[in-house]
Design a protein around this motif. Sequence first.
Motif, short mmCIF file in Angstrom:
data_model
loop_
_atom_site.label_atom_id
_atom_site.label_comp_id
_atom_site.label_asym_id
_atom_site.label_seq_id
_atom_site.Cartn_x
_atom_site.Cartn_y
_atom_site.Cartn_z
N THR A 67 1.01 -1.47 -0.03
CA THR A 67 -0.11 0.36 -0.19
C THR A 67 1.00 1.01 -0.53
N ALA A 69 -0.30 4.36 1.33
CA ALA A 69 -0.50 4.39 2.53
C ALA A 69 -0.21 4.37 3.47
N GLY A 103 -2.14 8.83 1.68
CA GLY A 103 -3.35 8.12 2.53
C GLY A 103 -2.66 7.64 3.79
N GLU A 105 -3.68 4.95 7.09
CA GLU A 105 -5.05 3.66 7.24
C GLU A 105 -5.01 3.30 8.65
N ARG A 143 -9.53 2.68 5.64
CA ARG A 143 -9.18 3.66 5.39
C ARG A 143 -9.73 4.92 5.62
#
Length: 146
Positions: A67, A69, A103, A105, A143
């Motif tokens: 990811t 994030a 982002g 999470e 998320r």
Amino acid sequence: MSELRIVEVTDDTTLLHWQQVHNEIIPTAPLSVAEIRERLTRNVLEVAYDGDVLVGCSTVRPPSAETSAAVVIARVLPPYRRRGFGEAIYQHCLARGQELGDGIETHILKSNEDGLRFAKAHGFVEVETYLLPGDTIPFVELRLEA
């Protein structure tokens, strides 16, 4: 909340305090000292104190191959919840996570209703539920919606 101090895990005392909080909140996946030392090589681990009283811990995990994030996890021991500690720890970690990733999470044990409620109240939405090998209680991956 009086005087919250958030300090990075840098010695045996803070490592053992981080372990105590983590293992109490996530009893299905307790971590050994060796496992925590390994996590310190790739994650930011911190402990939170109200004065000298241990109230929580946190993990900020940078993006990985899975990811883009950053993962931000704030944990507060049950007797200290609903006093503003979680908010302060979360905001502290969120700022660091936003510097690292595209982002944000988080991962919360499904049986931790307080943690799930907190995350959803802060704009996180459920992405996936997964079970670690040998576990019976799943984790929920969430998320942060922009």
